[in-house]
Each structure stands twice: as C-alpha cells, then as structure tokens.
Design a protein around this motif. Structure first.
Motif, mmCIF file in Angstrom:
data_model
loop_
_atom_site.group_PDB
_atom_site.id
_atom_site.type_symbol
_atom_site.label_atom_id
_atom_site.label_comp_id
_atom_site.label_asym_id
_atom_site.label_seq_id
_atom_site.Cartn_x
_atom_site.Cartn_y
_atom_site.Cartn_z
ATOM 1 N N PHE A 70 10.773 -5.343 -5.164
ATOM 2 C CA PHE A 70 11.177 -3.968 -5.418
ATOM 3 C C PHE A 70 11.954 -3.313 -4.274
ATOM 4 N N GLY A 71 11.890 -3.880 -3.073
ATOM 5 C CA GLY A 71 12.441 -3.186 -1.914
ATOM 6 C C GLY A 71 11.458 -2.117 -1.478
ATOM 7 N N PHE A 72 11.766 -1.439 -0.402
ATOM 8 C CA PHE A 72 10.905 -0.360 0.069
ATOM 9 C C PHE A 72 11.619 0.962 -0.137
ATOM 10 N N GLN A 73 10.929 1.927 -0.677
ATOM 11 C CA GLN A 73 11.428 3.279 -0.853
ATOM 12 C C GLN A 73 10.459 4.203 -0.129
ATOM 13 N N HIS A 74 10.985 5.220 0.519
ATOM 14 C CA HIS A 74 10.138 6.147 1.270
ATOM 15 C C HIS A 74 10.437 7.600 0.923
ATOM 16 N N PRO A 75 10.559 7.958 -0.355
ATOM 17 C CA PRO A 75 10.915 9.326 -0.689
ATOM 18 C C PRO A 75 9.800 10.337 -0.429
ATOM 19 N N MET A 76 8.560 9.879 -0.334
ATOM 20 C CA MET A 76 7.438 10.795 -0.171
ATOM 21 C C MET A 76 6.990 10.910 1.279
ATOM 22 N N GLY A 77 7.685 10.260 2.189
ATOM 23 C CA GLY A 77 7.335 10.363 3.597
ATOM 24 C C GLY A 77 6.369 9.301 4.080
ATOM 25 N N GLY A 78 5.798 8.525 3.202
ATOM 26 C CA GLY A 78 4.889 7.454 3.586
ATOM 27 C C GLY A 78 5.453 6.128 3.137
ATOM 28 N N LEU A 79 4.728 5.095 3.388
ATOM 29 C CA LEU A 79 5.133 3.758 2.966
ATOM 30 C C LEU A 79 4.856 3.609 1.477
ATOM 31 N N THR A 80 5.884 3.263 0.706
ATOM 32 C CA THR A 80 5.730 3.088 -0.731
ATOM 33 C C THR A 80 5.700 1.604 -1.051
ATOM 34 N N ILE A 81 4.632 1.170 -1.717
ATOM 35 C CA ILE A 81 4.479 -0.220 -2.105
ATOM 36 C C ILE A 81 4.477 -0.270 -3.625
ATOM 37 N N ARG A 82 5.563 -0.769 -4.196
ATOM 38 C CA ARG A 82 5.641 -0.878 -5.655
ATOM 39 C C ARG A 82 4.996 -2.194 -6.069
ATOM 40 N N CYS A 83 3.716 -2.122 -6.313
ATOM 41 C CA CYS A 83 2.995 -3.299 -6.780
ATOM 42 C C CYS A 83 1.890 -2.827 -7.706
ATOM 43 N N ASN A 84 1.289 -3.749 -8.398
ATOM 44 C CA ASN A 84 0.172 -3.470 -9.272
ATOM 45 C C ASN A 84 -0.988 -2.965 -8.423
ATOM 46 N N GLU A 85 -1.629 -1.891 -8.862
ATOM 47 C CA GLU A 85 -2.752 -1.341 -8.088
ATOM 48 C C GLU A 85 -3.895 -2.335 -7.949
ATOM 49 N N ASP A 86 -4.091 -3.174 -8.956
ATOM 50 C CA ASP A 86 -5.165 -4.174 -8.877
ATOM 51 C C ASP A 86 -4.929 -5.140 -7.723
ATOM 52 N N ALA A 87 -3.672 -5.539 -7.510
ATOM 53 C CA ALA A 87 -3.349 -6.430 -6.387
ATOM 54 C C ALA A 87 -3.629 -5.725 -5.063
ATOM 55 N N PHE A 88 -3.285 -4.446 -4.975
ATOM 56 C CA PHE A 88 -3.546 -3.658 -3.764
ATOM 57 C C PHE A 88 -5.048 -3.561 -3.512
ATOM 58 N N PHE A 89 -5.833 -3.261 -4.563
ATOM 59 C CA PHE A 89 -7.288 -3.164 -4.419
ATOM 60 C C PHE A 89 -7.902 -4.495 -4.012
ATOM 61 N N HIS A 90 -7.396 -5.578 -4.568
ATOM 62 C CA HIS A 90 -7.912 -6.909 -4.238
ATOM 63 C C HIS A 90 -7.740 -7.190 -2.743
ATOM 64 N N VAL A 91 -6.548 -6.936 -2.239
ATOM 65 C CA VAL A 91 -6.272 -7.190 -0.815
ATOM 66 C C VAL A 91 -7.075 -6.255 0.074
ATOM 67 N N THR A 92 -7.058 -4.961 -0.224
ATOM 68 C CA THR A 92 -7.747 -4.007 0.653
ATOM 69 C C THR A 92 -9.263 -4.156 0.602
ATOM 70 N N SER A 93 -9.811 -4.557 -0.534
ATOM 71 C CA SER A 93 -11.272 -4.749 -0.584
ATOM 72 C C SER A 93 -11.690 -5.937 0.273
ATOM 73 N N ARG A 94 -10.858 -6.992 0.286
ATOM 74 C CA ARG A 94 -11.160 -8.128 1.166
ATOM 75 C C ARG A 94 -11.027 -7.713 2.629
ATOM 76 N N LEU A 95 -10.028 -6.879 2.933
ATOM 77 C CA LEU A 95 -9.849 -6.437 4.315
ATOM 78 C C LEU A 95 -10.982 -5.541 4.768
ATOM 79 N N ASN A 96 -11.507 -4.724 3.867
ATOM 80 C CA ASN A 96 -12.623 -3.850 4.221
ATOM 81 C C ASN A 96 -13.838 -4.645 4.650
ATOM 82 N N THR A 97 -14.041 -5.821 4.077
ATOM 83 C CA THR A 97 -15.193 -6.636 4.449
ATOM 84 C C THR A 97 -14.935 -7.417 5.750
ATOM 85 N N CYS A 98 -13.646 -7.689 6.056
ATOM 86 C CA CYS A 98 -13.313 -8.450 7.275
ATOM 87 C C CYS A 98 -13.259 -7.579 8.514
ATOM 88 N N LEU A 99 -12.760 -6.377 8.365
ATOM 89 C CA LEU A 99 -12.494 -5.538 9.553
ATOM 90 C C LEU A 99 -13.636 -4.656 9.896
#
Length: 99
Positions: A70-99
């Motif tokens: 998708f490329g990166f777009q920053h119209p809202m002032g933050g980092l925009t990640i155009r991906c499925n929310e489930d994929a984002f939750f999968h990655v961040t939930s694993r990171l929450n247990t590691c960090l």
C-alpha cells in the motif's frame, strides 16, 4: 532589500508550517516512549504502541509488507499502516508477551 524581505517572510511561513506539524504529532494522549499508528485497510483506527515495537523483526515485517502493498500515507500525523487489523493484533499481541 525587497528580495531579502521576501526571503524572510518565506522563512517565517515555513517555520509556522513546521511548528503546526510538530504540534499535531504531540498528542497529549500519547505517552512518552510510544507512538500513534493508524491501522486498517479502509477505515483507520488509531492505536498507541510502544516505540520498542519498531525494533522488533515481527513489527518490521508488518511494516514492510504494508509498505510494499500500500505504501505509507501520513495524512493524520501518525504512522498509517494499511493492513488487516487482525494481522496487526496478531503481531502486537505476540510482542506484548515478549516485551
């Protein structure tokens, strides 16, 4: 004299633009050591994640895949990640247990 004055006015305008961009990125609800990301393919939802995620290979893979597709777009002032929310939750939930 006139050219120098125009140059100074231009510099002041650029400074004000930069100042407004910085102010937008300093949201009061983003704690120190975190950043706002906007996630979603069509409708973006805002999440606040630790900056440490940026160093983790799983999160970097997610960013790379989102950038390639998708490329990166920053119209809202933050980092925009155009991906499925489930994929984002999968990655961040694993990171929450590691960090």
């Amino acid at each position: 004299m006139g050219i120098r004055l125009l140059s100074m006015i231009s510099g002041v305008r650029q400074f004000h633009k930069l100042q407004s961009v910085v102010a937008r990125n300093q949201m009061p609800d983003v704690p120190k050591g975190h950043l706002a990301v906007y996630v979603g393919e069509t409708e973006k939802k805002r999440y606040v994640v630790p900056i440490a995620y940026l160093n983790h290979p799983s999160f970097q893979d997610l960013l790379q895949k989102a950038e390639e597709e998708f490329g990166f777009q920053h119209p809202m002032g933050g980092l925009t990640i155009r991906c499925n929310e489930d994929a984002f939750f999968h990655v961040t939930s694993r990171l929450n247990t590691c960090l």
